[in-house]
Design an enzyme around this catalytic site. Structure first.
Site, PDB file in Angstrom:
ATOM      1  N   LYS A  15       1.893  14.857 -88.381  1.00 34.12           N
ATOM      2  CA  LYS A  15       0.788  15.328 -87.854  1.00 34.12           C
ATOM      3  C   LYS A  15       1.322  16.015 -87.079  1.00 34.12           C
ATOM      4  O   LYS A  15       0.334  16.965 -86.804  1.00 34.12           O
ATOM      5  CB  LYS A  15       0.345  13.784 -87.155  1.00 34.12           C
ATOM      6  CG  LYS A  15       1.074  13.226 -86.483  1.00 34.12           C
ATOM      7  CD  LYS A  15       0.465  11.714 -86.017  1.00 34.12           C
ATOM      8  CE  LYS A  15       0.670  10.983 -84.686  1.00 34.12           C
ATOM      9  NZ  LYS A  15       2.135  10.722 -84.894  1.00 34.12           N
ATOM     10  N   ARG A  90      -4.302   6.031 -79.438  1.00 34.03           N
ATOM     11  CA  ARG A  90      -3.000   5.039 -80.510  1.00 34.03           C
ATOM     12  C   ARG A  90      -4.253   4.040 -79.741  1.00 34.03           C
ATOM     13  O   ARG A  90      -3.434   2.391 -80.223  1.00 34.03           O
ATOM     14  CB  ARG A  90      -1.515   5.275 -79.455  1.00 34.03           C
ATOM     15  CG  ARG A  90      -1.288   6.594 -80.439  1.00 34.03           C
ATOM     16  CD  ARG A  90       0.571   6.367 -79.675  1.00 34.03           C
ATOM     17  NE  ARG A  90       1.209   6.558 -80.257  1.00 34.03           N
ATOM     18  CZ  ARG A  90       2.145   7.783 -80.060  1.00 34.03           C
ATOM     19  NH1 ARG A  90       1.688   8.500 -79.567  1.00 34.03           N
ATOM     20  NH2 ARG A  90       2.848   8.326 -81.371  1.00 34.03           N
ATOM     21  N   ARG A 129      14.865  13.856 -87.976  1.00 40.02           N
ATOM     22  CA  ARG A 129      14.315  15.052 -87.027  1.00 40.02           C
ATOM     23  C   ARG A 129      14.868  15.147 -86.045  1.00 40.02           C
ATOM     24  O   ARG A 129      15.823  14.567 -85.076  1.00 40.02           O
ATOM     25  CB  ARG A 129      13.166  14.145 -86.566  1.00 40.02           C
ATOM     26  CG  ARG A 129      12.091  14.998 -85.780  1.00 40.02           C
ATOM     27  CD  ARG A 129      10.397  14.891 -85.813  1.00 40.02           C
ATOM     28  NE  ARG A 129      10.898  13.846 -85.089  1.00 40.02           N
ATOM     29  CZ  ARG A 129       9.590  12.833 -84.694  1.00 40.02           C
ATOM     30  NH1 ARG A 129       8.191  12.975 -84.764  1.00 40.02           N
ATOM     31  NH2 ARG A 129       9.273  11.964 -84.405  1.00 40.02           N
ATOM     32  N   ARG A 158      15.830  13.233 -81.060  1.00 42.97           N
ATOM     33  CA  ARG A 158      14.915  12.523 -79.969  1.00 42.97           C
ATOM     34  C   ARG A 158      15.572  11.010 -79.373  1.00 42.97           C
ATOM     35  O   ARG A 158      15.875  10.098 -80.030  1.00 42.97           O
ATOM     36  CB  ARG A 158      13.258  12.542 -79.959  1.00 42.97           C
ATOM     37  CG  ARG A 158      12.371  13.628 -79.916  1.00 42.97           C
ATOM     38  CD  ARG A 158      11.315  12.914 -80.296  1.00 42.97           C
ATOM     39  NE  ARG A 158      10.715  12.259 -79.993  1.00 42.97           N
ATOM     40  CZ  ARG A 158       9.267  12.033 -80.749  1.00 42.97           C
ATOM     41  NH1 ARG A 158       8.564  12.972 -80.311  1.00 42.97           N
ATOM     42  NH2 ARG A 158       9.021  10.305 -80.764  1.00 42.97           N
ATOM     43  N   ARG A 169       8.267   1.217 -82.713  1.00 40.39           N
ATOM     44  CA  ARG A 169       7.471   2.199 -83.044  1.00 40.39           C
ATOM     45  C   ARG A 169       6.253   2.265 -84.298  1.00 40.39           C
ATOM     46  O   ARG A 169       5.277   1.922 -84.156  1.00 40.39           O
ATOM     47  CB  ARG A 169       8.201   4.229 -83.197  1.00 40.39           C
ATOM     48  CG  ARG A 169       8.731   4.471 -81.058  1.00 40.39           C
ATOM     49  CD  ARG A 169       8.990   5.508 -81.400  1.00 40.39           C
ATOM     50  NE  ARG A 169       8.386   6.416 -81.379  1.00 40.39           N
ATOM     51  CZ  ARG A 169       9.604   8.109 -82.508  1.00 40.39           C
ATOM     52  NH1 ARG A 169      10.270   7.899 -82.942  1.00 40.39           N
ATOM     53  NH2 ARG A 169       8.267   8.986 -82.172  1.00 40.39           N
TER      54      ARG A 169
HETATM   55  P1  AMP Z   1       5.218  10.971 -80.065  1.00 43.96           P
HETATM   56  O1  AMP Z   1       5.546  12.349 -79.743  1.00 43.96           O
HETATM   57  O2  AMP Z   1       3.619  11.094 -80.151  1.00 43.96           O
HETATM   58  O3  AMP Z   1       5.370  10.248 -81.012  1.00 43.96           O
HETATM   59  O4  AMP Z   1       4.892  10.562 -78.881  1.00 43.96           O
HETATM   60  C1  AMP Z   1       6.246   9.705 -77.968  1.00 43.96           C
HETATM   61  C2  AMP Z   1       5.744   8.509 -76.645  1.00 43.96           C
HETATM   62  O5  AMP Z   1       5.035   9.125 -75.782  1.00 43.96           O
HETATM   63  C3  AMP Z   1       5.696   7.249 -77.503  1.00 43.96           C
HETATM   64  O6  AMP Z   1       6.006   6.572 -78.205  1.00 43.96           O
HETATM   65  C4  AMP Z   1       4.653   6.691 -76.494  1.00 43.96           C
HETATM   66  O7  AMP Z   1       5.296   5.997 -76.014  1.00 43.96           O
HETATM   67  C5  AMP Z   1       4.264   8.185 -75.648  1.00 43.96           C
HETATM   68  N1  AMP Z   1       2.816   8.486 -76.330  1.00 43.96           N
HETATM   69  C6  AMP Z   1       2.547   9.428 -76.859  1.00 43.96           C
HETATM   70  N2  AMP Z   1       1.191   9.043 -76.707  1.00 43.96           N
HETATM   71  C7  AMP Z   1       0.759   8.316 -76.291  1.00 43.96           C
HETATM   72  C8  AMP Z   1      -0.812   7.415 -76.308  1.00 43.96           C
HETATM   73  N3  AMP Z   1      -1.766   7.757 -76.729  1.00 43.96           N
HETATM   74  N4  AMP Z   1      -0.839   6.557 -75.830  1.00 43.96           N
HETATM   75  C9  AMP Z   1       0.637   5.023 -75.154  1.00 43.96           C
HETATM   76  N5  AMP Z   1       1.991   5.996 -75.458  1.00 43.96           N
HETATM   77  C10 AMP Z   1       1.779   7.350 -75.554  1.00 43.96           C
END
Ligand code: AMP
Length: 219
Positions: A15, A90, A129, A158, A169
């Site tokens: 996404k 989320r 990744r 990461r 996750r």
């Molecule tokens: P992502 O890069 O979108 O996978 O986000 C990495 C991490 O950032 C997630 O596993 C959460 O710990 C935190 N995170 C990102 N967006 C949100 C959100 N909308 N609500 C809560 N935690 C978030």
């Protein structure tokens, strides 16, 4: 009317890549909450450093912090023509807060895209990744380079892409984020795309879906 798109889907669904491409092509602001948090961690922002422990464990950062971040970005003038949100909302609480922000902006409804990919494929993608330590860009998953094409920074996994954290996750996604899809599902601007296809194919279908959903709102 603006084009207000949310790209939903589990970690590894692609996404972020699709959100970035769509935003570039349509000249919209892309807002990735994960990128914002990672950048703030690199800048040693105290709130982000507090959030980092949760991110590293694969848990969600609290709703209040995330809603404040997104609200501030969406009310800036450069978001006036529309936006593509990646990684937000989320939780259902975040989705409700976003509805209020969209109402306040009064610039068209939300178009919600669910990028669907089977779990075994997500685990495979996340294991390979790599992102840039300097600028945070995602590396080409088919590439062999070990430095970033944008800034020559080193490409690394990461911290939250290692296998134990990935499983957490995915389980957080099922528990907290799946209900958000149910929150949106009955809206006439909700669409589902098969994210297991080649990225170009996904992009092609996405473009058509978003244009179709945008037409619904003005009908
Ligand atoms: P992502 O890069 O979108 O996978 O986000 C990495 C991490 O950032 C997630 O596993 C959460 O710990 C935190 N995170 C990102 N967006 C949100 C959100 N909308 N609500 C809560 N935690 C978030």
């Amino acid at each position: 009317m603006g084009l207000n798109v949310i790209m939903m889907g589990p970690p590894g669904a692609g996404k972020g890549t699709q959100a970035g491409r769509f935003a570039r092509e349509r000249e919209l602001l892309k807002i990735s909450t994960g990128d914002i948090l990672r950048e703030a961690v690199r800048e040693q922002n105290p709130v982000a450093l507090e959030a980092k422990a949760r991110m590293d464990r694969g848990e969600l950062v609290d709703d209040e912090t995330m809603i404040a971040i997104v609200r501030e970005r969406l009310l800036r003038p450069d978001a006036a023509c529309g936006f593509v949100l990646d990684g937000f909302p989320r939780t259902v609480a975040q989705a409700r807060a976003l509805d209020l922000i969209v109402e306040e902006r009064d610039n068209g409804p939300l178009i919600v895209i669910d990028v669907m990919v089977p779990e075994h494929e997500l685990v495979r993608r996340l294991a390979i990744r790599r992102i840039c330590v300097e600028c945070g860009a995602n590396a080409d998953p088919f590439g062999v380079a070990d430095t970033c094409p944008n800034c020559s920074g080193a490409l690394v996994q990461r911290p939250d892409d290692n296998q134990g954290v990935v499983l957490e996750r995915l389980s957080v996604y099922q528990r907290a984020t799946r209900p958000v899809l149910e929150y949106y599902r009955e809206r006439p601007t909700f669409r589902v795309v098969n994210g297991a296809q080649a990225p170009d194919r996904v992009a092609h279908e996405l473009d058509a879906m978003i244009d179709d959903a945008a037409a619904v709102k003005t009908a």
